[in-house]
Design a protein around this motif. Structure first.
Motif, PDB file in Angstrom:
ATOM      1  N   LYS A 148      -0.645  -3.139 -25.363  1.00 36.15           N
ATOM      2  CA  LYS A 148      -1.862  -2.367 -25.099  1.00 36.15           C
ATOM      3  C   LYS A 148      -2.168  -1.358 -26.209  1.00 36.15           C
ATOM      4  N   TYR A 149      -1.185  -1.174 -27.127  1.00 39.35           N
ATOM      5  CA  TYR A 149      -1.392  -0.251 -28.242  1.00 39.35           C
ATOM      6  C   TYR A 149      -1.693  -0.975 -29.561  1.00 39.35           C
ATOM      7  N   LEU A 153      -3.442   3.888 -33.690  1.00 37.02           N
ATOM      8  CA  LEU A 153      -2.922   4.279 -34.998  1.00 37.02           C
ATOM      9  C   LEU A 153      -1.393   4.237 -34.984  1.00 37.02           C
ATOM     10  N   LYS A 154      -0.822   3.637 -36.028  1.00 40.65           N
ATOM     11  CA  LYS A 154       0.636   3.633 -36.207  1.00 40.65           C
ATOM     12  C   LYS A 154       0.971   4.475 -37.439  1.00 40.65           C
ATOM     13  N   TYR A 155       2.092   5.146 -37.365  1.00 38.54           N
ATOM     14  CA  TYR A 155       2.511   5.959 -38.507  1.00 38.54           C
ATOM     15  C   TYR A 155       4.025   6.052 -38.551  1.00 38.54           C
ATOM     16  N   PHE A 156       4.519   6.539 -39.681  1.00 45.21           N
ATOM     17  CA  PHE A 156       5.960   6.536 -39.954  1.00 45.21           C
ATOM     18  C   PHE A 156       6.295   7.834 -40.686  1.00 45.21           C
ATOM     19  N   CYS A 157       7.291   8.547 -40.166  1.00 45.86           N
ATOM     20  CA  CYS A 157       7.655   9.820 -40.782  1.00 45.86           C
ATOM     21  C   CYS A 157       9.174   9.954 -40.828  1.00 45.86           C
ATOM     22  N   ARG A 158       9.613  10.916 -41.600  1.00 51.66           N
ATOM     23  CA  ARG A 158      11.041  11.177 -41.707  1.00 51.66           C
ATOM     24  C   ARG A 158      11.398  12.394 -40.865  1.00 51.66           C
ATOM     25  N   GLY A 159      12.526  12.319 -40.188  1.00 50.75           N
ATOM     26  CA  GLY A 159      12.961  13.414 -39.336  1.00 50.75           C
ATOM     27  C   GLY A 159      13.060  12.978 -37.897  1.00 50.75           C
ATOM     28  N   SER A 160      13.227  13.945 -37.001  1.00 52.23           N
ATOM     29  CA  SER A 160      13.384  13.640 -35.582  1.00 52.23           C
ATOM     30  C   SER A 160      12.520  14.521 -34.695  1.00 52.23           C
ATOM     31  N   ARG A 212      -0.037   6.429 -31.890  1.00 52.91           N
ATOM     32  CA  ARG A 212      -0.944   7.428 -31.354  1.00 52.91           C
ATOM     33  C   ARG A 212      -1.348   7.070 -29.928  1.00 52.91           C
ATOM     34  N   ASN A 213      -1.208   8.075 -29.027  1.00 54.30           N
ATOM     35  CA  ASN A 213      -1.588   7.894 -27.634  1.00 54.30           C
ATOM     36  C   ASN A 213      -2.616   8.970 -27.281  1.00 54.30           C
ATOM     37  N   ASN A 214      -3.834   8.555 -27.130  1.00 49.95           N
ATOM     38  CA  ASN A 214      -4.909   9.523 -26.931  1.00 49.95           C
ATOM     39  C   ASN A 214      -4.854  10.221 -25.579  1.00 49.95           C
ATOM     40  N   ASN A 215      -4.167   9.651 -24.613  1.00 48.10           N
ATOM     41  CA  ASN A 215      -4.144  10.206 -23.262  1.00 48.10           C
ATOM     42  C   ASN A 215      -2.958  11.118 -22.994  1.00 48.10           C
ATOM     43  N   SER A 216      -1.975  11.056 -23.860  1.00 51.54           N
ATOM     44  CA  SER A 216      -0.779  11.863 -23.626  1.00 51.54           C
ATOM     45  C   SER A 216      -0.032  12.010 -24.947  1.00 51.54           C
TER      46      SER A 216
END
Length: 482
Positions: A148-149, A153-160, A212-216
């Motif tokens: 459903k996603y 938008l998908k993204y990738f970052c460093r860290g936690s 990205r989740n626009n509702n939460s």
């Protein structure tokens, strides 16, 4: 607002409140961060007062309202063009979670919209996926998601820390290439992957895959990347002569005896081109060159690759192994240098000499048992020509020494002949003198004449050696006989 109503109307207002509540708004935030609550309202209420309250929304429950001063951690902004007022709550605490109301003040009856706020710890995640890579290699990190996603938008970052991941993203699905990072979204399989090229040890650490989740709150998964150094790769430096053969030796673990053995060429292990393999590999392009042959010695756990006629373009980096997973210690790196044979030159003595560049090999083992030097195999090819050249040089030196000795012998012979001639002339003169004196001795006494002749001989031969006196005596005897 309830604080402005008479107590007699509290029950009626609560009933009206329950029936007039608009759609529920879900909001979530991370502990220690801030959250924005967006409260829409209908046309015509632009000039009305707006507020945010909590719980039962009593007079003491109003947190912030338009036209009033900022209160503690709360602020409000009314965008009358978009008909949305926004409440920002900063420094979120776990106790901030619960029910809130967006309110619009009206006479007798306010308008309310219910808000449910969820506070979570700014940390991800309970399940961590661990992957390993090696310096200079590439590594792909897989990020599965729900179907459903697909269009989110998908993204990738460093860290936690999920709260700052989007702002610190190294790459997103909107911009899928950023330096060494590449993002590929496979919507059909509901999975996006991020590939990191030319890994370094500094790339080790935690990475978040975000959706990205626009509702939460956005959806995250965490991966821990460990980048290792190829500490145990065996390395050979080899030199060969153009036009001559060379043999490379590639050891492998005994458990790989049934694996496909291969030799590839290229600066990078993961992108090198196959030159020769022990058998055809499906889906893998192999360059066919009849000059390359591979021979597998299963009993000794190594295979040999021979290049029959080296060319200048054969110089470069070769990799040989038996496992495409590229496990540490299973591969041999060979740096091959091909040199052209040097031209024939003339030595100062006039002798032609040929300079031969021997095949050399330097093997470095960081760990493990030592292996045979593969250059010894190819060095045998050059023993015969080197030996012939040495023999020719020695033979030429012997000829020169022989000629020099003959020259000295001839010179000594000429001097000896000259001395012999002078000696013969002396002998002949003395022979004539001796014979003449002996011929006249018949008229004199034998004893007296012999004494005179002996005196004459002593004066004539006083400078002769003992050997010459023996010859003179022999001549006198011959004359007497005559």
């Amino acid at each position: 607002m309830w604080s402005r109503q008479n107590p007699l109307f509290i029950l009626c207002i609560v009933l009206r409140y329950s029936t007039d509540a608009a759609d529920l708004i879900h909001v979530a935030g991370y502990q220690g961060r801030e959250v924005k609550v967006f409260c829409p309202y209908e046309n015509g209420y632009e000039s009305y007062q707006k507020y945010l309250c909590k719980g039962s929304c009593g007079s003491d429950d109003v947190l912030v309202e338009t036209g009033g001063a900022k209160r503690d951690r709360y602020s409000i902004y009314d965008n009358k063009e978009k008909k949305i007022f926004t409440v920002t709550i900063s420094g979120l605490r776990l106790t901030d979670a619960g029910k809130y109301w967006c309110g619009v003040t009206r006479t007798f009856k306010d308008l309310y919209t219910e808000v449910k706020l969820k506070i979570v710890i700014d940390r991800c995640c309970d399940n961590i996926t661990t992957v390993q890579g090696y310096v200079d290699d590439s590594m792909s990190i897989s990020c599965p998601y729900h179907s459903k996603y697909q269009h989110n938008l998908k993204y990738f970052c460093r860290g936690s820390q999920p709260s700052t991941c989007l702002q610190q993203a190294v790459i997103t699905s909107d911009h899928n290439q950023n330096g060494r990072f590449n993002l590929h979204d496979d919507k059909a399989s509901s999975n996006f992957s991020v590939t990191i090229a030319s890994l370094t040890q500094e790339d080790s650490g935690l990475y978040l895959c975000g959706i990205r989740n626009n509702n939460s709150l956005d959806i995250f998964s965490v991966t821990e990347l460990e980048v290792k150094v190829w500490c145990c790769v065996k390395s050979n430096n080899m030199t060969g002569n153009e036009g001559h053969p060379v043999t490379m030796q590639c050891p492998y673990p005994p458990q790989h005896r049934n694996n496909v053995k291969f030799l590839c060429k290229g600066d990078r292990r993961y992108s090198c081109d196959n030159i020769v393999t022990s058998q055809a590999r499906a889906g893998k392009k192999t360059h066919t060159d009849s000059r390359f042959t591979l021979q597998d010695d299963v009993r000794s756990s190594f295979f040999l690759v021979t290049i029959t006629e080296l060319r200048a373009e054969d110089s470069g980096t070769f990799w040989c192994g038996s496992d495409r997973v590229w496990s540490v210690g299973d591969y041999t790196k060979i740096q091959l240098s091909v040199v052209s044979p040097q031209l024939t030159s003339i030595s100062p003595t006039g002798t032609p000499t040929v300079s031969v560049e021997p095949v050399s090999s330097q093997t470095t083992h960081i760990s493990g048992t030592p292996i045979k030097n593969p250059a010894h195999i190819s060095s045998v090819v050059f023993i015969v020509p080197v030996t012939v050249a040495v023999v020719l040089i020695v033979a030429l030196a012997l000829v020169m020494v022989y000629r020099w000795k003959c020259y000295k012998v001839q010179g000594a012979g000429v001097n000896m002949n000259r001395n012999t001639r002078k000696t013969d002339e002396i002998y002949e003169n003395h022979e004539v003198v001796a014979c003449t004196k002996l011929g006249s001795s018949k008229q004199q006494s034998t004893l007296h004449q012999y004494d005179d002749a002996e005196d004459q001989q002593e004066s004539d031969y006083q400078n002769l050696a003992a050997v010459e006196e023996i010859y003179c005596n022999q001549i006198v005897i011959n004359c007497i006989k005559n």
